[in-house]
Design a protein around this motif. Structure first.
Motif, PDB file in Angstrom:
ATOM      1  N   TYR A   1       0.834  -1.200   0.000  1.00 60.00           N
ATOM      2  CA  TYR A   1       0.000   0.000   0.000  1.00 60.00           C
ATOM      3  C   TYR A   1       0.872   1.255   0.000  1.00 60.00           C
ATOM      4  N   ARG A   2       0.670   2.124  -0.950  1.00 64.58           N
ATOM      5  CA  ARG A   2       1.426   3.355  -1.159  1.00 64.58           C
ATOM      6  C   ARG A   2       2.901   3.095  -1.434  1.00 64.58           C
ATOM      7  N   GLY A   3       3.229   1.886  -1.876  1.00 67.58           N
ATOM      8  CA  GLY A   3       4.610   1.622  -2.269  1.00 67.58           C
ATOM      9  C   GLY A   3       4.841   2.058  -3.708  1.00 67.58           C
ATOM     10  N   GLN A   4       6.118   2.124  -4.106  1.00 69.76           N
ATOM     11  CA  GLN A   4       6.465   2.329  -5.517  1.00 69.76           C
ATOM     12  C   GLN A   4       6.769   0.945  -6.056  1.00 69.76           C
ATOM     13  N   ILE A   5       5.787   0.349  -6.736  1.00 69.70           N
ATOM     14  CA  ILE A   5       5.925  -1.061  -7.058  1.00 69.70           C
ATOM     15  C   ILE A   5       6.627  -1.258  -8.397  1.00 69.70           C
ATOM     16  N   TYR A   6       7.664  -2.094  -8.413  1.00 73.80           N
ATOM     17  CA  TYR A   6       8.390  -2.450  -9.635  1.00 73.80           C
ATOM     18  C   TYR A   6       8.022  -3.878  -9.986  1.00 73.80           C
ATOM     19  N   PHE A   7       7.473  -4.063 -11.180  1.00 75.02           N
ATOM     20  CA  PHE A   7       7.022  -5.411 -11.555  1.00 75.02           C
ATOM     21  C   PHE A   7       8.139  -6.168 -12.264  1.00 75.02           C
ATOM     22  N   GLU A   8       9.242  -6.355 -11.578  1.00 79.33           N
ATOM     23  CA  GLU A   8      10.284  -7.195 -12.160  1.00 79.33           C
ATOM     24  C   GLU A   8      10.031  -8.645 -11.756  1.00 79.33           C
ATOM     25  N   ALA A   9      10.794  -9.569 -12.410  1.00 77.67           N
ATOM     26  CA  ALA A   9      10.457 -10.991 -12.260  1.00 77.67           C
ATOM     27  C   ALA A   9      10.350 -11.452 -10.802  1.00 77.67           C
ATOM     28  N   PRO A  10      11.309 -11.112  -9.921  1.00 84.39           N
ATOM     29  CA  PRO A  10      11.175 -11.623  -8.545  1.00 84.39           C
ATOM     30  C   PRO A  10       9.872 -11.163  -7.900  1.00 84.39           C
ATOM     31  N   MET A  11       9.466  -9.919  -8.205  1.00 81.01           N
ATOM     32  CA  MET A  11       8.232  -9.390  -7.625  1.00 81.01           C
ATOM     33  C   MET A  11       7.015 -10.143  -8.159  1.00 81.01           C
ATOM     34  N   LEU A  12       7.062 -10.526  -9.447  1.00 81.56           N
ATOM     35  CA  LEU A  12       5.924 -11.267  -9.996  1.00 81.56           C
ATOM     36  C   LEU A  12       5.787 -12.615  -9.283  1.00 81.56           C
ATOM     37  N   TYR A  13       6.922 -13.255  -9.038  1.00 80.15           N
ATOM     38  CA  TYR A  13       6.857 -14.516  -8.288  1.00 80.15           C
ATOM     39  C   TYR A  13       6.288 -14.268  -6.891  1.00 80.15           C
ATOM     40  N   ALA A  14       6.714 -13.173  -6.258  1.00 82.49           N
ATOM     41  CA  ALA A  14       6.261 -12.913  -4.884  1.00 82.49           C
ATOM     42  C   ALA A  14       4.759 -12.620  -4.864  1.00 82.49           C
ATOM     43  N   LEU A  15       4.288 -11.835  -5.839  1.00 88.61           N
ATOM     44  CA  LEU A  15       2.851 -11.544  -5.875  1.00 88.61           C
ATOM     45  C   LEU A  15       2.068 -12.821  -6.159  1.00 88.61           C
ATOM     46  N   GLY A  16       2.605 -13.636  -7.075  1.00 90.86           N
ATOM     47  CA  GLY A  16       1.962 -14.924  -7.350  1.00 90.86           C
ATOM     48  C   GLY A  16       1.884 -15.769  -6.093  1.00 90.86           C
ATOM     49  N   PHE A  17       2.970 -15.744  -5.332  1.00 92.80           N
ATOM     50  CA  PHE A  17       2.999 -16.490  -4.074  1.00 92.80           C
ATOM     51  C   PHE A  17       1.846 -16.073  -3.174  1.00 92.80           C
ATOM     52  N   ILE A  18       1.654 -14.766  -3.014  1.00 85.66           N
ATOM     53  CA  ILE A  18       0.622 -14.314  -2.067  1.00 85.66           C
ATOM     54  C   ILE A  18      -0.736 -14.861  -2.485  1.00 85.66           C
ATOM     55  N   GLY A  19      -1.044 -14.762  -3.785  1.00 91.36           N
ATOM     56  CA  GLY A  19      -2.343 -15.243  -4.246  1.00 91.36           C
ATOM     57  C   GLY A  19      -2.503 -16.745  -4.046  1.00 91.36           C
ATOM     58  N   LEU A  20      -1.482 -17.499  -4.477  1.00 95.23           N
ATOM     59  CA  LEU A  20      -1.609 -18.954  -4.424  1.00 95.23           C
ATOM     60  C   LEU A  20      -1.580 -19.446  -2.980  1.00 95.23           C
ATOM     61  N   PHE A  21      -0.711 -18.837  -2.165  1.00 94.03           N
ATOM     62  CA  PHE A  21      -0.653 -19.265  -0.767  1.00 94.03           C
ATOM     63  C   PHE A  21      -1.979 -18.956  -0.057  1.00 94.03           C
ATOM     64  N   THR A  22      -2.598 -17.837  -0.407  1.00 92.60           N
ATOM     65  CA  THR A  22      -3.871 -17.503   0.235  1.00 92.60           C
ATOM     66  C   THR A  22      -4.933 -18.544  -0.099  1.00 92.60           C
ATOM     67  N   ILE A  23      -4.965 -18.959  -1.362  1.00 89.24           N
ATOM     68  CA  ILE A  23      -5.933 -20.008  -1.720  1.00 89.24           C
ATOM     69  C   ILE A  23      -5.595 -21.304  -0.995  1.00 89.24           C
ATOM     70  N   GLY A  24      -4.301 -21.652  -0.983  1.00 89.99           N
ATOM     71  CA  GLY A  24      -3.882 -22.868  -0.286  1.00 89.99           C
ATOM     72  C   GLY A  24      -4.211 -22.799   1.189  1.00 89.99           C
ATOM     73  N   GLY A  25      -3.997 -21.646   1.794  1.00 87.31           N
ATOM     74  CA  GLY A  25      -4.253 -21.501   3.223  1.00 87.31           C
ATOM     75  C   GLY A  25      -5.732 -21.554   3.540  1.00 87.31           C
TER      76      GLY A  25
END
Lengths: 210, 561
Positions: free
Chosen positions: B346-370
């Motif tokens: 929230y209110r970050g300066q977000i850079y969509f480079e590859a590591p960040m895409l993996y991290a964002l993917g993680f949050i979504g998938l882990f939330t469903i898994g959890g």
């Protein structure tokens, strides 16, 4: 200035000694969970089949068990003396006490071997010609054999380490006063001893009260 | 001190990095350098990831048809057992700790190595011995018990190489314990001056918590497997119902390890994601202290929920209720982490480079898994979905969608530090998106068919499930491509990739305060830590926009020189 026992990545020998001791304590925590699972299993079966476990408990040889307990307790004393002697730099005392520790450990294993021979002779190995008729009595001996065997493996490792260490100290191969190896080895030895102190009443004293 | 000028001293090519310190094979096999041991582990786990992946490929191929056309029943049993054993113990458990943990833990706390370097090397050799045993088991014919080795099948009836598999897992367990002991002592004893506990990067905290779980849980697995071996080899009745033994006791011991093992697999991933989210949104981690307590809370509560794997195995209703309740409780700290990652964005300066895409993917998938974990933690639903594909999908969302995504995120984030080269970001972003897409394509249909009644571990199934299995297998093809792609472009980058600066992402951690790749002893001078972790911007101010190449760490944790 700095001791030859000091290794990368440490910058001070005190911190290295503390770290080695901490590492050994952490490993011993792991060992306690290792044996703890066996104690738990034994306790579960003891409450499921109280009579059968007590009946089987009367079949172990309490003389071997008690003598071995005494031997291990004495070996812990010689180990502790070796540790204290190392702090004061008494090389011959260290070697002597370590040799005594290893000899006592070996004596324990020899007695254990004689006891195993007698157990086999008396058909106390679980299987079709087991001595007792109650099926659950075999559970007790399932635990007897696995617990004492795993304990013996630990003791064998301990004896090998003690011998190696005694040999290196006698050859003046390293700075045993500063090194943390001996206190760590001592901790391990005492744990193996303490495990036996729990095994002894479980395996030898149950069912023998008049 | 502007960072760019200070960095120029670190960008000059140097000849004394850990990589070119010695180049013979012998120098690698006898190394005690934690960075080189990390690379040895990279080799091992990559190999096993692809062996386990090959087994998964064959499983998906088999399940395209409802008649089980390719494998015999026995062959199929061996296939999914192999997949489980290898993926759990030879990839997931060691994955992040032994590679990134080994490489980064000393760097992040400003140490020159782990506390016991020779023990570290020894653990890799133990891992290799375990690996050889499992490969021997595979070559001879495999195991058919399932990765859970349930008695009495495993101990009395199975006619396969149970002993070899059990021995392999036993040995590899001690390799993990050695790593755990090393990490705990390293964090206690070797932190740089000024690196207080609450300045530790969250990655270090997760490694520490993981190490505690490893040393307290793994021995219980070791002993349960040793007892199976004793029962098979010597006929000692330990879990034998004919003699009054209790097979459910084995399940209790097994899950006392194997549920905490889930946290061994996911906690390090939490640490990775915290680093990535903070760095690529240029924000301080929201609720750092809450994150630390959540990590420790998960590792403690995680020990008391194992019974939820056994709701239908025979358990008193009271025990089942307690385990169900505790399983809901352990979700709270996980949820705290998910919310805190979101608030960090929230209110970050977000850079969509590859590591960040993996991290964002993680949050979504882990939330469903959890969240689906909560379904299976509640008794009435669990009775309905036990041993169905719903459970299979649930844990793959956590283990693969979670841990493996984080592993790839970490790989791309720290690749410049490890190899000294930048990965091609376009390709990497493509692979990250492909992985997210392929993963959902593979595993979402499994939720649906599991809920409708498709059982796990069967290769004959009712024809109405075929549509879901075909979808899942098609997704698996995409997923496999997404896993293979990085092998190609990362190898390419080793030779042709742009040379990496010391701190290409402008991150604050100490590992970025040394050259890429680091010298043999990590730092030219011992760093002194003067700052909390993740001070990407002053307190009470939002991060400013910066050009990607001009990102600065603002208040990095260490002072150089």
């Amino acid at each position: 200035m700095s001791s030859p026992a000091l290794h990368e990545p440490f910058e001070a020998i005190d911190r290295q000694r503390l770290s080695a001791a901490l590492g050994m304590w952490v490993f011993l925590a792991s060992e306690i969970l290792f044996f703890g699972s066996l104690f738990l299993g034994f306790t579960v079966y003891r409450s499921l089949h109280p009579q059968a476990i007590l009946e089987a408990g009367r079949e172990t040889n309490v003389v071997f068990g008690s003598v071995n307990t005494a031997i291990l307790l004495i070996s812990s004393v010689t180990m502790a003396v070796a540790d204290k002697a190392a702090e004061r730099g008494l090389r011959r005392m260290v070697v002597g006490c370590l040799a005594a520790t290893a000899a006592l450990g070996l004596a324990f294993l020899v007695l254990k071997g004689l006891e195993y021979r007698e157990d086999i002779h008396e058909h106390l190995v679980p299987g079709p010609d087991f001595k007792l008729k109650t099926p659950a009595a075999q559970l007790f001996f399932g635990f007897y054999w696995s617990m004492t065997a795993i304990h013996a493996v630990h003791l064998t490792i301990g004896i090998a380490a003690v011998c190696l260490f005694a040999w290196r100290v006698s050859r003046r191969a390293f700075d045993f006063t500063a090194s943390a190896a001996l206190p760590s080895l001592g901790l391990y030895w005492h744990l193996v001893d303490i495990i036996w102190i729990f095994l002894y009443p479980l395996l030898y004293l149950g069912g023998r009260a008049p | 001190m502007t960072d760019m000028t200070a960095e120029s001293g670190l960008t000059a090519p140097r000849s004394d990095t850990y990589l070119n310190h010695g180049s013979t094979l012998w120098s690698w096999l006898t190394t005690t350098d934690h960075k080189r041991i990390a690379l040895l582990y990279f080799g091992s786990i990559t190999l096993f990831f692809f062996i386990g992946g090959a087994a998964a490929t064959m499983i998906r191929l088999e399940l395209i048809s409802p008649n089980g056309a390719l494998f015999t029943n026995d062959g199929y049993n061996r296939l999914f057992t192999l997949h489980g054993v290898i993926m759990v113990w030879f990839f997931l458990v060691p994955s992040i700790p032994t590679t990134f943990g080994n490489f980064l833990l000393p760097l992040m706390i400003g140490a020159s190595d782990v506390a016991f370097p020779r023990l570290n090397l020894f653990s890799w050799y133990l891992n290799t011995v375990g690996g050889l045993l499992v490969v021997a088991c595979l070559v001879l014919g495999g195991v058919d018990t399932g990765w859970t080795f349930y008695t009495p099948f495993s101990s009395m009836f199975s006619n396969s190489y149970v002993f070899l598999a059990v021995a392999a897992v036993f040995v590899v367990g001690f390799s993990t314990i050695a790593t755990g002991v090393n990490f705990i002592v390293t964090v206690h004893a070797l932190r740089a001056p000024g690196m207080t506990w609450f300045r530790l990067p969250l990655f270090v905290w997760t490694q520490y918590a993981t190490a505690i779980v490893i040393i307290l849980a793994t021995p219980v697995l070791a002993i349960s497997l040793a007892l199976i071996a004793a029962e098979r080899l010597f006929g000692l009745p330990i879990f034998d119902p004919q003699h009054g033994g209790d097979p459910v006791l084995f399940q209790h011991l097994f899950w006392f390890y194997s549920h905490p093992a889930v946290y061994i697999m996911i906690l390090p991933a939490f640490g990775v994601v915290s680093e990535l989210i903070a760095c690529f949104s240029r924000r301080q981690v929201f609720g750092y202290t809450a994150m630390v307590w959540a990590i420790l809370g998960i590792s403690v509560i995680g020990f008391f929920v194992w019974g939820h794997h056994m709701f239908v195995a025979g358990m008193s209703p009271f025990a089942a209720l307690v385990f169900s309740f505790l399983s809901f409780i352990v979700a709270v700290p996980s949820a705290i982490k998910v919310f805190n990652w979101t608030f960090t964005l929230y209110r970050g300066q977000i850079y969509f480079e590859a590591p960040m895409l993996y991290a964002l993917g993680f949050i979504g998938l882990f939330t469903i898994g959890g969240l689906t974990g909560l379904f299976t933690a509640s008794l009435p639903i669990d009775v309905h979905v036990t041993d169905s594909y719903f459970v299979v999908a649930h844990f793959h969302y956590v283990m693969v969608g979670g841990s493996v995504s984080a592993f790839f995120g970490a790989l791309h984030f720290w690749w410049p530090k490890i190899s000294g080269r930048m990965a091609p970001d376009g390709w990497a972003r493509f692979a990250a998106i492909l992985m997210f897409f392929g993963f959902n394509f593979t595993f979402f249909p499994q939720f649906v068919m599991g809920y409708l009644g498709m059982n796990r571990r069967y290769h004959h199934y009712a024809p109405e499930f075929q549509i879901y299995h075909v979808a899942s297998s098609m997704g698996a093809v995409i997923l496999a491509a997404a896993y293979l792609l990085p092998m190609g472009y990362l190898t390419w980058s080793l030779f042709r990739g742009q040379k990496a600066r010391a701190n290409p992402w402008g991150a604050t951690g100490l590992e970025w305060q040394t050259s890429s790749p680091p010298p043999k002893h990590n730092f030219d001078q011992r760093p002194v830590v003067t700052e909390r972790a993740y001070v990407y911007h002053p307190d009470q101010e939002s991060p400013r926009h910066e050009e990607p190449n001009a990102r600065e760490p603002h208040n990095p944790q260490g002072q150089r020189g």
